[in-house]
Design a protein around this motif. Structure first.
Motif, PDB file in Angstrom:
ATOM      1  N   ILE A   3      14.319  -5.576  -2.220  1.00 25.82           N
ATOM      2  CA  ILE A   3      14.177  -5.141  -3.619  1.00 25.82           C
ATOM      3  C   ILE A   3      12.894  -5.730  -4.189  1.00 25.82           C
ATOM      4  CG2 ILE A   3      15.192  -5.276  -5.930  1.00 25.82           C
ATOM      5  CD1 ILE A   3      17.924  -5.550  -4.494  1.00 25.82           C
ATOM      6  N   CYS A   4      12.157  -4.905  -4.905  1.00 21.66           N
ATOM      7  CA  CYS A   4      10.880  -5.353  -5.443  1.00 21.66           C
ATOM      8  C   CYS A   4      11.097  -6.036  -6.792  1.00 21.66           C
ATOM      9  CB  CYS A   4      10.001  -4.123  -5.594  1.00 21.66           C
ATOM     10  SG  CYS A   4       8.486  -4.495  -6.370  1.00 21.66           S
ATOM     11  N   GLU A   5      10.656  -7.303  -6.882  1.00 23.42           N
ATOM     12  CA  GLU A   5      10.846  -8.045  -8.136  1.00 23.42           C
ATOM     13  C   GLU A   5       9.519  -8.157  -8.880  1.00 23.42           C
ATOM     14  OE1 GLU A   5      13.804  -8.928  -8.951  1.00 23.42           O
ATOM     15  OE2 GLU A   5      14.941  -9.057  -7.071  1.00 23.42           O
ATOM     16  N   ASN A   6       8.533  -7.558  -8.294  1.00 24.18           N
ATOM     17  CA  ASN A   6       7.139  -7.816  -8.629  1.00 24.18           C
ATOM     18  C   ASN A   6       6.539  -6.868  -9.654  1.00 24.18           C
ATOM     19  OD1 ASN A   6       5.286  -9.540  -7.818  1.00 24.18           O
ATOM     20  ND2 ASN A   6       5.133  -8.774  -5.710  1.00 24.18           N
ATOM     21  N   PHE A   7       7.056  -6.788 -10.848  1.00 24.98           N
ATOM     22  CA  PHE A   7       6.528  -5.807 -11.788  1.00 24.98           C
ATOM     23  C   PHE A   7       5.188  -6.249 -12.341  1.00 24.98           C
ATOM     24  CE2 PHE A   7      11.044  -4.999 -11.710  1.00 24.98           C
ATOM     25  CZ  PHE A   7      11.054  -3.625 -11.541  1.00 24.98           C
ATOM     26  N   PRO A   8       4.205  -5.340 -12.453  1.00 24.94           N
ATOM     27  CA  PRO A   8       2.931  -5.748 -13.015  1.00 24.94           C
ATOM     28  C   PRO A   8       3.095  -6.119 -14.487  1.00 24.94           C
ATOM     29  CG  PRO A   8       2.937  -3.381 -12.551  1.00 24.94           C
ATOM     30  CD  PRO A   8       4.241  -3.933 -12.082  1.00 24.94           C
ATOM     31  N   LYS A   9       2.418  -7.181 -14.893  1.00 21.56           N
ATOM     32  CA  LYS A   9       2.586  -7.648 -16.284  1.00 21.56           C
ATOM     33  C   LYS A   9       1.603  -6.906 -17.183  1.00 21.56           C
ATOM     34  CE  LYS A   9       6.000 -10.116 -15.520  1.00 21.56           C
ATOM     35  NZ  LYS A   9       6.950  -9.045 -15.284  1.00 21.56           N
TER      36      LYS A   9
ATOM     37  N   ILE B 295      15.844   0.257 -15.130  1.00 15.08           N
ATOM     38  CA  ILE B 295      16.269   1.411 -14.331  1.00 15.08           C
ATOM     39  C   ILE B 295      15.706   1.303 -12.908  1.00 15.08           C
ATOM     40  CG2 ILE B 295      15.974   3.918 -14.061  1.00 15.08           C
ATOM     41  CD1 ILE B 295      16.139   4.113 -17.131  1.00 15.08           C
ATOM     42  N   ILE B 296      14.447   0.922 -12.805  1.00 11.27           N
ATOM     43  CA  ILE B 296      13.843   0.794 -11.466  1.00 11.27           C
ATOM     44  C   ILE B 296      14.621  -0.242 -10.652  1.00 11.27           C
ATOM     45  CG2 ILE B 296      11.769   0.055 -10.181  1.00 11.27           C
ATOM     46  CD1 ILE B 296      10.121   1.142 -12.591  1.00 11.27           C
ATOM     47  N   HIS B 297      14.934  -1.349 -11.303  1.00 13.80           N
ATOM     48  CA  HIS B 297      15.657  -2.416 -10.613  1.00 13.80           C
ATOM     49  C   HIS B 297      17.052  -1.951 -10.201  1.00 13.80           C
ATOM     50  CE1 HIS B 297      17.437  -6.405  -9.927  1.00 13.80           C
ATOM     51  NE2 HIS B 297      16.221  -6.643  -9.462  1.00 13.80           N
ATOM     52  N   GLN B 298      17.698  -1.207 -11.081  1.00 16.52           N
ATOM     53  CA  GLN B 298      19.035  -0.681 -10.772  1.00 16.52           C
ATOM     54  C   GLN B 298      18.963   0.242  -9.543  1.00 16.52           C
ATOM     55  OE1 GLN B 298      20.606   1.807 -13.915  1.00 16.52           O
ATOM     56  NE2 GLN B 298      22.635   1.937 -12.981  1.00 16.52           N
TER      57      GLN B 298
ATOM     58  N   GLU C 205      16.603   0.339  -7.172  1.00 13.06           N
ATOM     59  CA  GLU C 205      16.268  -0.407  -5.954  1.00 13.06           C
ATOM     60  C   GLU C 205      17.460  -1.235  -5.462  1.00 13.06           C
ATOM     61  OE1 GLU C 205      12.511  -2.242  -5.566  1.00 13.06           O
ATOM     62  OE2 GLU C 205      11.618  -0.240  -5.502  1.00 13.06           O
ATOM     63  N   SER C 206      18.275  -1.731  -6.412  1.00 11.22           N
ATOM     64  CA  SER C 206      19.432  -2.545  -6.014  1.00 11.22           C
ATOM     65  C   SER C 206      20.493  -1.692  -5.315  1.00 11.22           C
ATOM     66  CB  SER C 206      20.077  -3.226  -7.224  1.00 11.22           C
ATOM     67  OG  SER C 206      19.107  -3.917  -7.935  1.00 11.22           O
ATOM     68  N   ILE C 207      20.587  -0.437  -5.719  1.00  9.49           N
ATOM     69  CA  ILE C 207      21.530   0.458  -5.034  1.00  9.49           C
ATOM     70  C   ILE C 207      20.978   0.831  -3.669  1.00  9.49           C
ATOM     71  CG2 ILE C 207      22.531   2.811  -5.070  1.00  9.49           C
ATOM     72  CD1 ILE C 207      22.621   2.559  -8.164  1.00  9.49           C
ATOM     73  N   TRP C 208      19.673   1.104  -3.621  1.00 16.11           N
ATOM     74  CA  TRP C 208      19.087   1.671  -2.404  1.00 16.11           C
ATOM     75  C   TRP C 208      18.809   0.642  -1.311  1.00 16.11           C
ATOM     76  CZ3 TRP C 208      19.032   5.779   0.303  1.00 16.11           C
ATOM     77  CH2 TRP C 208      18.079   5.936   1.320  1.00 16.11           C
ATOM     78  N   TYR C 209      18.158  -0.473  -1.671  1.00 15.65           N
ATOM     79  CA  TYR C 209      17.673  -1.402  -0.648  1.00 15.65           C
ATOM     80  C   TYR C 209      18.630  -2.572  -0.416  1.00 15.65           C
ATOM     81  CZ  TYR C 209      13.126   0.888  -1.237  1.00 15.65           C
ATOM     82  OH  TYR C 209      12.116   1.814  -1.300  1.00 15.65           O
ATOM     83  N   PRO C 210      18.593  -3.149   0.789  1.00 18.81           N
ATOM     84  CA  PRO C 210      19.260  -4.446   0.958  1.00 18.81           C
ATOM     85  C   PRO C 210      18.527  -5.483   0.095  1.00 18.81           C
ATOM     86  CG  PRO C 210      18.126  -3.757   2.985  1.00 18.81           C
ATOM     87  CD  PRO C 210      17.934  -2.662   1.989  1.00 18.81           C
ATOM     88  N   PRO C 211      19.237  -6.566  -0.324  1.00 14.23           N
ATOM     89  CA  PRO C 211      18.675  -7.484  -1.332  1.00 14.23           C
ATOM     90  C   PRO C 211      17.253  -7.961  -1.029  1.00 14.23           C
ATOM     91  CG  PRO C 211      20.921  -8.095  -0.783  1.00 14.23           C
ATOM     92  CD  PRO C 211      20.575  -6.947   0.108  1.00 14.23           C
ATOM     93  N   GLU C 212      16.952  -8.247   0.251  1.00 15.21           N
ATOM     94  CA  GLU C 212      15.631  -8.819   0.547  1.00 15.21           C
ATOM     95  C   GLU C 212      14.497  -7.805   0.403  1.00 15.21           C
ATOM     96  OE1 GLU C 212      18.067  -8.294   2.644  1.00 15.21           O
ATOM     97  OE2 GLU C 212      17.309  -7.348   4.473  1.00 15.21           O
TER      98      GLU C 212
ATOM     99  N   GLN D 212       0.795  -1.237   0.000  1.00 13.00           N
ATOM    100  CA  GLN D 212       0.000   0.000   0.000  1.00 13.00           C
ATOM    101  C   GLN D 212       0.828   1.289   0.000  1.00 13.00           C
ATOM    102  OE1 GLN D 212      -1.373  -2.485   2.673  1.00 13.00           O
ATOM    103  NE2 GLN D 212      -2.025  -3.315   0.719  1.00 13.00           N
ATOM    104  N   VAL D 213       2.147   1.182  -0.210  1.00 13.89           N
ATOM    105  CA  VAL D 213       2.976   2.394  -0.260  1.00 13.89           C
ATOM    106  C   VAL D 213       3.562   2.539  -1.664  1.00 13.89           C
ATOM    107  CG1 VAL D 213       4.958   3.619   0.729  1.00 13.89           C
ATOM    108  CG2 VAL D 213       3.634   2.063   2.144  1.00 13.89           C
ATOM    109  N   CYS D 214       3.544   3.769  -2.179  1.00  9.19           N
ATOM    110  CA  CYS D 214       4.034   4.004  -3.546  1.00  9.19           C
ATOM    111  C   CYS D 214       5.530   3.706  -3.641  1.00  9.19           C
ATOM    112  CB  CYS D 214       3.756   5.450  -3.948  1.00  9.19           C
ATOM    113  SG  CYS D 214       4.388   5.819  -5.593  1.00  9.19           S
ATOM    114  N   ARG D 215       5.887   2.821  -4.567  1.00 13.44           N
ATOM    115  CA  ARG D 215       7.296   2.478  -4.786  1.00 13.44           C
ATOM    116  C   ARG D 215       7.847   3.276  -5.950  1.00 13.44           C
ATOM    117  NH1 ARG D 215       9.525  -1.871  -1.346  1.00 13.44           N
ATOM    118  NH2 ARG D 215      11.316  -2.279  -2.637  1.00 13.44           N
ATOM    119  N   TRP D 216       7.080   3.311  -7.040  1.00 11.38           N
ATOM    120  CA  TRP D 216       7.555   4.050  -8.209  1.00 11.38           C
ATOM    121  C   TRP D 216       6.427   4.503  -9.115  1.00 11.38           C
ATOM    122  CZ3 TRP D 216       5.928   0.863 -12.001  1.00 11.38           C
ATOM    123  CH2 TRP D 216       6.048  -0.519 -11.834  1.00 11.38           C
TER     124      TRP D 216
END
Ligand code: ADP
Length: 387
Positions: free
Chosen positions: A381-387, A367-370, A372-379, A210-214
Motif C-alpha cells: 500500500i502506498c503511504e507516500n502522498f505528495p505534499k 479514498i485512494i487509501h481505502q 489500495e487497502s482493499i486491493w494490495y497486501p499491506p506491504e 515509475q508506474v502510474c498508481r493514481w
C-alpha cells in the motif's frame, strides 16, 4: 455504411473503446499478438501477430478503411511503404516519426520552444563521466526506444550503477536531469481531421517506481498554469498535424515552472477517468477524430474524480472476484476489469474510478487509501502522498 477501423494493439486501451465502438457503429479489427488479449472480445475480426509485424498490418489494411494505434511500438519504416501505397493511418506516420524515440521527441519539443528537462543522448564512444559532467546525481537514464510504465527508465544515484547498466545493455540511452517535481501532471487532448482541437481538464498523476498508481481530476493548479498547459497541447497537436488523442505528461516544480516530460501518441492511462467522469471519454474522442467525425464535449460531469490503477502484485491466475466486489461497493465507484488471464507484479489488471461531489484533498487521499487497502497486501500500500 459503417467505418472499418483497424487498430494495432489489442490491450486494455483498445478494449476500453468498446462502448464508443458500439455507439458510433464502427467495425473494429485488431492486430494483436494473442487470442487472450483484452480487445479480441470486442473486435469483429482479429489478426494474431506482433504489433511490429508490418506484413500482418498489410493484411489488416485490406480489411479496413483506416488504421489507428493503441501501441506505438511499430515498425515505422515498414509501415511507411504501406502508407505510400495508400493505406490511411491516423495519426499519420509523419506525426509518429518524431516521437517514437525519446531523445528525438525531446529534441522536437526543444525546437518547438517547449520547456523540457536538460537532456543528452549518451554516446558509447565517449567516456560516460565526461558526458554527464554537467548533471550531477541523481540522474535519470532512459532507453530511447520501447520504454513504457517505467520499463527502461532508471533513477540513478552514482556513476558505478550508471556505467553498469549502460555496459550490460545494447540499448541506446538518453540521460536527463532529475527534476525534483512537486507534482506530476498530465493532459489529454484531441485533434480532428479538420484541425479542430478539444482538451480535457489537466490532471494530477502519481507514479511509484515509475508506474502510474493514481490520477486525480482536475489537478489543483492556477488558471495561468492551466492555460500554459493547454497552449503546450495546442502547439504539439498543430505542429504534428496530429489526428486522434494525444497524452502529454508534465512536471510541475515547486516554483510553479512546468516542464514537458513526454507524450504518448494514443489514448493514455491518465485519461481513463474520462470514461466515467466526462461527457465524452478519451476513447470515443479518439474514434471520432480518426474516423473524421466532429469532436465533442470534454467537461467533467462531476466535481472531481479519482482513478486508481489495479496493478498486479503477484504471479497468479486469480480473477480477484472478492476484492473487485469490495471495490465496487465503494459509493460512486466504477470498476473496470481488463479480463487478463494472468497477473504479474506491476501488470495493469484493471482500474477503478470514484466520482466525488467535493474536492477536499484529505477525502480524496482517504479514498485512494481505502482502494489500495482493499486491493494490495499491506506491504504494497502506498503511504507516500505528495505534499
Ligand atoms: P515511461 O515512458 O516509462 O512512462 P517516463 O519518462 O514517463 O517513462 O518516466 C516514468 C516516471 O519516472 C515519471 O512519471 C516520473 O515519475 C519519473 N521520471 C521520469 N523522468 C524523470 C525526471 N527527469 N526527473 C524525475 N523523475 C522522472
Amino acid at each position: 455504411m459503417s467505418i472499418k477501423l483497424g487498430i494495432i494493439g489489442g490491450g486494455q486501451l483498445a478494449w476500453m473503446m468498446a462502448d464508443a465502438v458500439n455507439k458510433l457503429g464502427v467495425k473494429l479489427i485488431v492486430q494483436t499478438p494473442s487470442q487472450n488479449d483484452p480487445a479480441v472480445s470486442i473486435a469483429q475480426d482479429s489478426i494474431f501477430a506482433p504489433i511490429n509485424d508490418a506484413a500482418a498490418t498489410e493484411i489488416l489494411a485490406r480489411k479496413c478503411d483506416i488504421i489507428t494505434f493503441e501501441n506505438e511500438f511499430v515498425n515505422l519504416a515498414a509501415l511507411s511503404l504501406l502508407e505510400k501505397k495508400g493505406v490511411c493511418f491516423r495519426p499519420q506516420l509523419s506525426a509518429l516519426a518524431p516521437v517514437l524515440d525519446k531523445y528525438e521527441q525531446r529534441c522536437y519539443f526543444k525546437e518547438l520552444g517547449l520547456p523540457v528537462p536538460e537532456f543528452l543522448a549518451l554516446s558509447r564512444e565517449q567516456e560516460i563521466e565526461l558526458q554527464i559532467a554537467n548533471f550531477g546525481f541523481p540522474i535519470v537514464l532512459k532507453a530511447r526506444r520501447h520504454g513504457y510504465d517505467g520499463q527502461g527508465t532508471f533513477i540513478i544515484r552514482d556513476i558505478a550503477t550508471l556505467s553498469k547498466i549502460i555496459n550490460q545493455s545494447q540499448t541506446q540511452f538518453l540521460v536527463e536531469e532529475f527534476v525534483p517535481f512537486q507534482r506530476e501532471l498530465a493532459i489529454i487532448a484531441a485533434r480532428s481531421v479538420n484541425g479542430e482541437i478539444v482538451i480535457y481538464p489537466t490532471v494530477e498523476t502519481f507514479q511509484e517506481n515509475q508506474v502510474c498508481r493514481w490520477v486525480i481530476a482536475p489537478a489543483k493548479i492556477s488558471q495561468e498554469q492551466s492555460l500554459e498547459i493547454e497552449a503546450i497541447a495546442h502547439k504539439l497537436l498543430n505542429s504534428l498535424q496530429y489526428v486522434g488523442i494525444l497524452g502529454i505528461e508534465l512536471f510541475l516544480k515547486a516554483d510553479g515552472t512546468i516542464l514537458v516530460n513526454e507524450i504518448a501518441p494514443r489514448t493514455h492511462n491518465s485519461g481513463h477517468f474520462t470514461l466515467d467522469a466526462c461527457a465524452t471519454s478519451q476513447f470515443e474522442q479518439h474514434l471520432r477524430a480518426v474516423c473524421g467525425l466532429p469532436l465533442t464535449n470534454t467537461t467533467l460531469n462531476c466535481h472531481s474524480a479519482v482513478m486508481v490503477n489495479l496493478l498486479g502484485y503477484e504471479i497468479s491466475q486469480s480473477d480477484y472476484q472478492k476484492q473487485r466486489q469490495q471495490l465496487a461497493d465503494i459509493p460512486q465507484a466504477i470498476v473496470h476489469w481488463y479480463g487478463k488471464t494472468e497477473s504479474r507484479p506491476g501488470r495493469k489488471l484493471g482500474h477503478i474510478t470514484v466520482l466525488s461531489d467535493q474536492d477536499n484533498r484529505n477525502a480524496v487521499e482517504g479514498i485512494i487509501h481505502q482502494i489500495e487497502s482493499i486491493w494490495y497486501p499491506p506491504e504494497k500500500i502506498c503511504e507516500n502522498f505528495p505534499k
